[in-house]
Every structure is written in C-alpha cells, then in structure tokens.
Design a protein around this motif. Structure first.
Motif, PDB file in Angstrom:
ATOM      1  N   ARG A 199     -14.780  13.396 -12.755  1.00  0.00           N
ATOM      2  CA  ARG A 199     -14.659  12.388 -14.227  1.00  0.00           C
ATOM      3  C   ARG A 199     -15.550  12.930 -15.532  1.00  0.00           C
ATOM      4  NH1 ARG A 199     -16.787   7.566 -10.942  1.00  0.00           N
ATOM      5  NH2 ARG A 199     -18.090   7.430 -12.602  1.00  0.00           N
ATOM      6  N   ASP A 200     -14.803  12.343 -16.834  1.00  0.00           N
ATOM      7  CA  ASP A 200     -15.741  12.678 -17.990  1.00  0.00           C
ATOM      8  C   ASP A 200     -16.663  12.288 -17.929  1.00  0.00           C
ATOM      9  OD1 ASP A 200     -15.451  14.802 -20.062  1.00  0.00           O
ATOM     10  OD2 ASP A 200     -15.051  13.011 -21.466  1.00  0.00           O
ATOM     11  N   ASP A 201     -17.439  11.192 -18.384  1.00  0.00           N
ATOM     12  CA  ASP A 201     -18.070  10.696 -18.072  1.00  0.00           C
ATOM     13  C   ASP A 201     -19.674  10.703 -17.108  1.00  0.00           C
ATOM     14  OD1 ASP A 201     -17.002   9.125 -15.738  1.00  0.00           O
ATOM     15  OD2 ASP A 201     -18.290   8.085 -15.799  1.00  0.00           O
ATOM     16  N   LEU A 202     -18.691  11.818 -15.612  1.00  0.00           N
ATOM     17  CA  LEU A 202     -20.241  12.254 -15.559  1.00  0.00           C
ATOM     18  C   LEU A 202     -20.983  13.272 -16.208  1.00  0.00           C
ATOM     19  CD1 LEU A 202     -18.109  11.655 -11.656  1.00  0.00           C
ATOM     20  CD2 LEU A 202     -20.734  10.480 -12.836  1.00  0.00           C
ATOM     21  N   ARG A 203     -19.652  14.465 -16.612  1.00  0.00           N
ATOM     22  CA  ARG A 203     -19.874  15.619 -17.558  1.00  0.00           C
ATOM     23  C   ARG A 203     -20.629  14.754 -18.590  1.00  0.00           C
ATOM     24  NH1 ARG A 203     -15.646  19.945 -19.945  1.00  0.00           N
ATOM     25  NH2 ARG A 203     -15.199  17.597 -21.118  1.00  0.00           N
ATOM     26  N   VAL A 204     -21.274  13.785 -19.386  1.00  0.00           N
ATOM     27  CA  VAL A 204     -20.861  13.339 -20.114  1.00  0.00           C
ATOM     28  C   VAL A 204     -22.939  13.448 -20.383  1.00  0.00           C
ATOM     29  CG1 VAL A 204     -21.580  11.708 -21.919  1.00  0.00           C
ATOM     30  CG2 VAL A 204     -19.468  13.291 -21.764  1.00  0.00           C
ATOM     31  N   ALA A 205     -23.077  12.460 -18.795  1.00  0.00           N
ATOM     32  CA  ALA A 205     -24.396  12.162 -18.350  1.00  0.00           C
ATOM     33  C   ALA A 205     -24.808  13.455 -18.153  1.00  0.00           C
ATOM     34  CB  ALA A 205     -23.988  11.479 -17.502  1.00  0.00           C
ATOM     35  N   LEU A 206     -24.520  14.181 -17.045  1.00  0.00           N
ATOM     36  CA  LEU A 206     -25.139  15.465 -16.422  1.00  0.00           C
ATOM     37  C   LEU A 206     -25.244  16.461 -18.439  1.00  0.00           C
ATOM     38  CD1 LEU A 206     -25.425  16.870 -14.223  1.00  0.00           C
ATOM     39  CD2 LEU A 206     -23.600  18.945 -14.620  1.00  0.00           C
ATOM     40  N   HIS A 207     -24.575  16.334 -19.250  1.00  0.00           N
ATOM     41  CA  HIS A 207     -25.929  17.211 -20.218  1.00  0.00           C
ATOM     42  C   HIS A 207     -26.029  16.731 -20.602  1.00  0.00           C
ATOM     43  CE1 HIS A 207     -23.606  19.309 -24.642  1.00  0.00           C
ATOM     44  NE2 HIS A 207     -24.749  19.562 -24.207  1.00  0.00           N
ATOM     45  N   ARG A 208     -26.049  14.905 -21.161  1.00  0.00           N
ATOM     46  CA  ARG A 208     -27.370  14.883 -21.686  1.00  0.00           C
ATOM     47  C   ARG A 208     -28.560  14.840 -20.947  1.00  0.00           C
ATOM     48  NH1 ARG A 208     -31.133  11.120 -19.064  1.00  0.00           N
ATOM     49  NH2 ARG A 208     -29.318   9.962 -18.332  1.00  0.00           N
ATOM     50  N   GLN A 209     -28.736  14.266 -19.519  1.00  0.00           N
ATOM     51  CA  GLN A 209     -29.779  14.765 -18.988  1.00  0.00           C
ATOM     52  C   GLN A 209     -30.522  16.806 -18.687  1.00  0.00           C
ATOM     53  OE1 GLN A 209     -27.915  13.893 -15.004  1.00  0.00           O
ATOM     54  NE2 GLN A 209     -29.165  12.386 -14.450  1.00  0.00           N
ATOM     55  N   VAL A 210     -29.765  17.335 -19.146  1.00  0.00           N
ATOM     56  CA  VAL A 210     -30.142  18.961 -19.405  1.00  0.00           C
ATOM     57  C   VAL A 210     -30.998  19.268 -20.510  1.00  0.00           C
ATOM     58  CG1 VAL A 210     -29.053  21.187 -20.208  1.00  0.00           C
ATOM     59  CG2 VAL A 210     -27.867  19.448 -17.596  1.00  0.00           C
ATOM     60  N   ALA A 211     -29.853  18.485 -22.110  1.00  0.00           N
ATOM     61  CA  ALA A 211     -30.780  18.748 -23.486  1.00  0.00           C
ATOM     62  C   ALA A 211     -31.432  17.776 -23.069  1.00  0.00           C
ATOM     63  CB  ALA A 211     -29.136  18.092 -24.085  1.00  0.00           C
ATOM     64  N   GLU A 212     -31.872  16.597 -22.915  1.00  0.00           N
ATOM     65  CA  GLU A 212     -33.055  15.779 -22.778  1.00  0.00           C
ATOM     66  C   GLU A 212     -33.954  16.572 -21.971  1.00  0.00           C
ATOM     67  OE1 GLU A 212     -33.082  11.938 -21.772  1.00  0.00           O
ATOM     68  OE2 GLU A 212     -31.760  11.035 -23.226  1.00  0.00           O
ATOM     69  N   SER A 213     -33.655  17.504 -21.118  1.00  0.00           N
ATOM     70  CA  SER A 213     -34.943  18.366 -20.377  1.00  0.00           C
ATOM     71  C   SER A 213     -34.971  18.748 -21.245  1.00  0.00           C
ATOM     72  CB  SER A 213     -34.630  18.775 -18.978  1.00  0.00           C
ATOM     73  OG  SER A 213     -34.798  17.255 -17.901  1.00  0.00           O
ATOM     74  N   VAL A 214     -35.052  20.226 -21.571  1.00  0.00           N
ATOM     75  CA  VAL A 214     -34.942  20.803 -22.860  1.00  0.00           C
ATOM     76  C   VAL A 214     -36.041  20.627 -23.851  1.00  0.00           C
ATOM     77  CG1 VAL A 214     -33.774  22.765 -24.014  1.00  0.00           C
ATOM     78  CG2 VAL A 214     -32.422  22.246 -22.244  1.00  0.00           C
ATOM     79  N   VAL A 215     -35.589  19.564 -24.439  1.00  0.00           N
ATOM     80  CA  VAL A 215     -35.945  18.900 -25.370  1.00  0.00           C
ATOM     81  C   VAL A 215     -38.068  18.472 -25.029  1.00  0.00           C
ATOM     82  CG1 VAL A 215     -36.550  17.259 -26.840  1.00  0.00           C
ATOM     83  CG2 VAL A 215     -34.181  18.174 -26.869  1.00  0.00           C
ATOM     84  N   ALA A 216     -38.029  18.290 -23.722  1.00  0.00           N
ATOM     85  CA  ALA A 216     -39.115  18.106 -22.850  1.00  0.00           C
ATOM     86  C   ALA A 216     -39.929  18.748 -22.726  1.00  0.00           C
ATOM     87  CB  ALA A 216     -38.542  16.363 -21.632  1.00  0.00           C
ATOM     88  N   GLY A 217     -39.077  20.430 -23.297  1.00  0.00           N
ATOM     89  CA  GLY A 217     -39.441  21.405 -22.265  1.00  0.00           C
ATOM     90  C   GLY A 217     -39.426  22.907 -21.599  1.00  0.00           C
TER      91      GLY A 217
END
Length: 455
Positions: free
Chosen positions: A309-327
């Motif tokens: 589902r597209d909402d799953l893709r949105v959630a996954l992208h958020r997890q990746v982006a926030e992890s990169v911001v965190a280091g």
C-alpha cells in the motif's frame, strides 16, 4: 464497498460489498453450527479432508499465486512457494495429528487417568495481508484438524484471497460454514471484532498483525475470559560475529531482509555486526542488495516487488529520513521510486543505533539497518535493545548457540535464516506477542486440555 488495488500499478482490481450486521450474525451462527458438527466428526475423517486440501491447493496454485501477486505485490515465485508451504503444512497435520491429539495416559496408581485434547468450537481469526494464504492456513489447518471452525476477518486489501480460501475449503470437501470469511467495512472493524470476541459463540481468538490491533484484541479477550494467541510485530536481529563465514552471512542477509520485499514480521531488520568483519560484510551485503531486480512482480525475473500500500511506503520513507537525520549513513537506496505502483528502493543504512526509527521501530519494507558492535558483549546488548522478540539469526563458527541463549526471542537460528516450519512452534516474546502456532503446540492452543480420572 471494499476496493482492492494492484500495488504494482496503483489501479483498482475488484470491489466487494461489505456485510450488513444481519449478514455477520448469519455467518457467525452458521460457523458456530458447522464447528459443533465438525467437532463430532471422527479424527480420520477430518484428516482426510486435510489431505484433499493439500491436493486442492496444488491444483489451484497458479490461480492463487496470481491472486496473491495481484493483490499485495509478492513476486510470483514467492507466491507459489507460499501456496506450496500451505499444502505441505496440511500434509504434515494429516500425518501427525493422530499422535499429537491422542489421549495421554497418566500413571496415578489404581485409578485410570488420562489427558485428552478436545475441540473448543468456533475460533475468530484476524489476519494480515503480507502472506494472504499462508498466514490463514498456518492457523486454520491445525485448528480444523483439532475439530474447530474458523471465522476469518482478513485484511481488506486481500479480500479476494479471503473469498478464494473460503471456496477452496468447499472445493476440498469441507462442510459449508466451517471457514467463513467476513467482509467488513474498515470503519466498523474494531467495534465488530470486540462484539464478536464477547459473543458466547466465539470460543477463542487469534490475531497476526500490529501491536495496536493486538492490544485491542488481547484486552477484549481478557474481558471475555477467552483464550487468545497474538503474533505481532518483529524487529529481528541478524547477528554476524567475528568468526562467521562472512560471504555466506552476507548472501543470506539479502534473502533474510528482502524476501517478500521486506514485508514480513520475521524478516531480519537489524543487522548487528562485530567490528572486525563489518567492512567486509557491508561491502558484500550492499553488492548483493544492488543486484536485486525491482519491477512487475508477475515477471519471474523480478526479485523485489512493490509495497502493498502507498501509506506503507510513506511510513517507510519517514523512518529512513528520520534515521539519516539522527546520524545513520545511507549506503544505497533510500527513496520511493517514481512512476506507477508503490515501489521503494532497496535500502541499506549503517551506523544505526538505539533511538533511531530504523533501529527502534519495525520497518516493514526493503530497508536494512546495520549496527556495528565493538565486541560480542555489545552485540548482545544491541540485539536485546528492542521491544520485540520474534526471531533471531546468529552467524558464527563457534559461538552461535552461546550468544543466542543470551538474546531474547521466540526462535533462534544459527547460520540460517529465520523461517517458520510446521514441525516447529512459531511465536514471539515481549511485544512480539504470545502463544504458539504450528507443531504440537499450535494444534493444542485451541483445544480443551481435559483431565479424565476414572476410579
């Protein structure tokens, strides 16, 4: 109406009319009556039906696999494997249920005593979309073998698979109503499930799904004093120690993370690698990930399909982006794929640590988070730094079992990828749930373990 969508294209597949309250009531009553009759059927007759089910699954495999691929995007070869695994499980219980369910004599002296495993009635099953056939039959096959009925609430995006499973059992000669599919409007699901659990005609409930849904179902079952089995999320550790066969571990890691496009509770998600072999592992792992072929899951050359589902893709992208911001450092991938469908690039992050979404949360998609540990002690600390406890894979020449015993999980695989097998119990610890499916434990979960004492 419920509309299913092909995640490879984003286009609608089919529409299904939601049941009215009266139709749900009728389904429950029919299921209750069918379960009562089935519980009085002889065990040999029940197991003959399982043998027919295995044959029917293989006959219908091309159609079922194509439906799985269309509804949730699983690569076609994996969809066929899901159907075959279900057939193997039916054959396993057809062969072994007589021994598992046999009365067990107990020596208590002069009286005669024994333990019996007897059916309990109609069991409500709330099932997820990621293995539309296997998840249902993993529970339903032993439950039916034990003499119970099944009331199935499947995920809406695989409604076609749910309807097909109901017909599959009829085609295999199971009685009408023994497996009944409920097609419910999503807004009505929480209240309807709670009402069903409280209904005296429902003997027990099982759920495979999110922690939030599991908490609601477990609480409702507790209020009704009914048995429940919960198989919830996972953030499985894939541990690579300094004495591991690193090329073998790296090759297995690709399969462990990216099977089903990473959409499995037992997919390895946190890769914890001892520093001495981290550079070699990362190089080989990234090379393997970059050979994955993304595309139309109906194409047999494709090894990575879309997210369901597209909402799953949105959630996954958020997890990746926030992890990169965190280091965390992005080694490959990290972005949604432009174009039709719900595709996401196969992704590897390194430098993952507790506090990052990719480490703390369940990442349900093609994203691997690699943490580097200074030594074995830190490996164990990092592996245990999670709310989940479903599976564990440890790669080591000499220390695999020793390390596994110090990490909490429902299963531990040494120099192998975590997988379910009908011969072995399957289930989790901590926030990954409770109860067991498969093996003897799975068939007995939904029986009345009854004591007989005859003086």
């Amino acid at each position: 109406m419920i509309t299913t969508t092909n995640p490879a294209t984003g286009r609608p597949l089919a529409r299904y009319e939601s049941m009215t309250h009266a139709q749900v009531e009728d389904a429950v009553q029919r299921g209750f009556d069918a379960a009562a009759r089935w519980g009085g059927t002889s065990l040999p007759a029940r197991l003959e039906a399982l043998t027919r089910l295995a044959a029917q699954l293989r006959t219908e495999s091309p159609r079922l696999a194509a439906l799985i691929t269309a509804e949730m995007g699983k690569p076609i070869a994996e969809a066929e494997g899901e159907v075959e695994k279900s057939a193997v499980t039916a054959e396993y219980y057809a062969a072994h249920a007589p021994a598992i369910l046999a009365d067990e004599p107990v020596d208590v002296g002069e009286p005669k005593a024994w333990i019996a495993y007897e059916p309990i009635g109609l069991v409500l099953a709330v099932m997820p979309w990621n293995f539309p056939v296997w998840q249902v039959l993993r529970f339903a096959v032993p439950t039916l073998a034990a003499g119970n009925g099944v009331l199935l609430k499947h995920s809406p995006n695989v409604t076609g698979s749910a309807v097909a499973l109901q017909q599959l059992l009829l085609d295999a000669g199971f009685p009408e109503g023994l497996l009944t599919t409920l097609v419910l409007d999503e807004a009505e699901v929480p209240a309807t499930i709670e009402e069903l659990i409280a209904d005296d005609r429902i003997a027990a409930v099982t759920l495979t799904g999110s922690n939030r849904a599991g908490a609601a179902v477990g609480a409702a079952a507790g209020r009704a004093s009914k048995r429940s089995v919960l198989e919830l999320g996972g953030s499985d550790a894939f541990v690579v120690l300094a004495d591991a066969d690193v090329p073998a571990a790296a090759a297995a890691a690709v399969k462990a993370r990216f099977t089903n496009s990473g959409q499995s509770c037992v997919c390895a998600k946190r890769f914890i690698v001892e520093a001495a072999v981290a550079e070699e592992f990362l190089e080989l792992f990234v090379q393997g990930v970059e050979t994955l072929k993304s595309g139309d899951p109906a194409d047999r050359a494709v090894t990575l399909g879309p997210l369901a589902r597209d909402d799953l893709r949105v959630a996954l992208h958020r997890q990746v982006a926030e992890s990169v911001v965190a280091g965390a450092k992005l080694l490959t991938g990290g972005q949604p794929v432009d174009g039709p469908g719900y595709y996401f690039e196969p992704t590897v992050l390194t430098g993952a640590t507790p506090g990052m979404p990719a480490f703390d949360e369940e990442t349900f998609g093609p994203v691997a988070a690699v943490a580097i540990a200074a030594d074995r002690a830190e490996v164990i600390t990092l592996a245990n730094s999670t709310q989940y406890g479903l599976g564990l894979s440890v790669w080591s020449a000499e220390h695999g079992v020793e390390v596994a015993r110090r990490i909490t999980s429902g299963a531990a695989f040494i120099n192998a990828v975590v997988a379910s097998d009908p011969r072995l119990p399957f289930g989790g610890t901590k926030n990954s749930g409770y109860g067991r499916e498969l093996s003897a434990a799975g068939i007995r979960e939904f029986t009345n373990t009854r004591t007989y004492w005859v003086a």
